[in-house]
Design an enzyme around this catalytic site. Structure first.
Site, PDB file in Angstrom:
ATOM      1  N   HIS A  23       2.128   7.044  -2.040  1.00 27.87           N
ATOM      2  CA  HIS A  23       3.229   7.455  -2.925  1.00 27.87           C
ATOM      3  C   HIS A  23       3.928   6.241  -3.538  1.00 27.87           C
ATOM      4  CE1 HIS A  23       6.895   6.914  -0.320  1.00 27.87           C
ATOM      5  NE2 HIS A  23       6.098   7.172   0.686  1.00 27.87           N
ATOM      6  N   ASP A  74       7.859   0.888   1.158  1.00 32.69           N
ATOM      7  CA  ASP A  74       7.668   2.317   1.414  1.00 32.69           C
ATOM      8  C   ASP A  74       7.768   3.032   0.071  1.00 32.69           C
ATOM      9  OD1 ASP A  74       7.706   4.955   2.163  1.00 32.69           O
ATOM     10  OD2 ASP A  74       9.538   4.842   3.358  1.00 32.69           O
ATOM     11  N   GLU A 121       7.343  11.763  -2.807  1.00 32.92           N
ATOM     12  CA  GLU A 121       7.073  11.937  -1.365  1.00 32.92           C
ATOM     13  C   GLU A 121       8.368  11.957  -0.575  1.00 32.92           C
ATOM     14  OE1 GLU A 121       6.274  10.625   2.826  1.00 32.92           O
ATOM     15  OE2 GLU A 121       7.580   9.755   1.313  1.00 32.92           O
TER      16      GLU A 121
HETATM   17 ZN   LIG Z   1      10.046   6.707   3.176  1.00 31.74          ZN
END
Ligand SMILES: [Zn+2]
Length: 355
Positions: free
Chosen positions: A65, A177, A209
């Protein structure tokens, strides 16, 4: 890591693209994909696709993502201060006192998240945890009218903190992330473009996500893969004050290789193939256990249509959901290698029926 590759990674991490606003990172990701992929496109949901060996079989999808956590302007008050809502899971203690970048139609507007000085707080207030509703953004506006010339309700913002190298091959970024995953799947596709896989391979950078696996859900339906591997980040347990986390997450260290997940969300034969490939190719790897649906794109992949052979490979990361997310560059390269080498082993004859 080669300088050019590292620049691509830095450009990904520095893109201001929280969930629902992935345009800038999509531009960077697709420009790189176009160098080697046969087909590159963005679907109506915002997921970006790069295809290798079109017409091959079976169909394999890698998902990473490319959204990140951030905020959204929800109100501009009379004094010109901005009030915000969270896009994704924030530890509000981290957000306080930070510089921010607001992405507006006219470009980037800089601001800061304000807080009442410690001197002005009562002893009780000092012990209190600030909540999301207590956070405001100061852009230096004179009043509401002045602020409205610069920003609009709905504009997204992120913490102003870019890519930085630490010693021993570690790197820090605001959005590892999961730009780390979006990077690794495209690097895996690049390796596969030079190899000779039987499979058709789709690298898909997914949207949203952080607010509920929304991009992976639609992308998997659209691609309709036989096999899908999500690539995300996972908690390393190699830093102070992790308490009892090891008992659940296992001992996970930066630099000791990608983490291959085992559990009901994961096809057991695909797990075995990932481990076998890591051993044969001498790629370092670590293992963790996930006894339920993982909070990753692997969950959406597995539950698509009548079920998809799902796998999860994660990059160890310290300080998740902070502007100081820290990873090992070696782990990123080893993740790409593990994905590519595993995909090379999958043919139309590979049987993934678990038992
Ligand atoms: Zn995350």
């Amino acid at each position: 890591m080669k300088k050019k590759t590292q620049q691509f990674l830095a450009d990904l991490v520095n893109s201001i693209s929280p969930s629902g606003y992935e345009g800038p990172v999509a531009k960077v990701w697709k420009a790189e994909a176009e160098i080697f992929a046969q087909k590159v496109w963005t679907d109506t949901h915002g997921n970006s696709h790069a295809v290798i060996n079109e017409g091959g079989s079976p169909r394999i999808m890698f998902a990473g993502h490319y959204d990140e956590i951030g905020f959204q302007v929800s109100y501009i008050d009379e004094q010109g201060f901005l009030w915000i809502q969270a896009l994704g899971g924030w530890d509000t203690q981290i957000a306080q006192g930070q510089r921010v970048q607001i992405s507006t139609k006219k470009g980037i507007v800089k601001g800061v998240i304000g807080k009442v000085a410690i001197h002005m707080q009562t002893p009780e207030e000092r012990k209190k945890v600030s909540q999301m509703k207590d956070l405001w953004v100061d852009i230096g506006a004179k009043d509401q009218k002045d602020a409205e010339k610069m920003v609009e309700v709905g504009d997204p913002l992120v913490i102003d903190s870019g890519f930085m190298e630490l010693s021993n091959g570690l790197a820090v970024g605001r959005a590892f992330d999961d730009r780390a995953g979006a990077f690794a799947i495209l690097e895996a596709a690049r390796l596969l473009a030079k190899a000779n896989p039987a499979a058709e391979v789709h690298a898909v950078a997914t949207v949203q996500e952080e607010i509920g696996l929304r991009g992976a859900t639609t992308a998997t339906f659209g691609v309709d893969p036989d096999v899908g591997i999500a690539v995300d980040v996972t908690f390393s347990t190699d830093h102070p004050n992790m308490g009892e986390a090891k008992k659940r997450e296992n001992q996970i260290d930066l630099g000791k290789g990608p983490v291959i997940t085992r559990g009901p969300n994961i096809n057991a034969k695909l797990f075995d193939l990932l481990v076998k490939t890591a051993k044969e190719e001498k790629i370092p790897y670590q293992i963790n256990a996930a006894p339920r649906g993982t909070g990753t794109d692997a969950n959406a992949i597995q539950l698509n249509r009548s079920g998809v052979v799902a796998g999860l490979v994660s990059i160890p990361l310290r300080y998740m959901h902070s502007p100081c997310e820290t990873i090992s560059l070696d782990d990123l390269e080893n993740t790409a290698k593990l994905l590519a080498k595993t995909a090379e082993k999958i043919t139309p004859k590979t049987n993934f029926v678990p038992f």
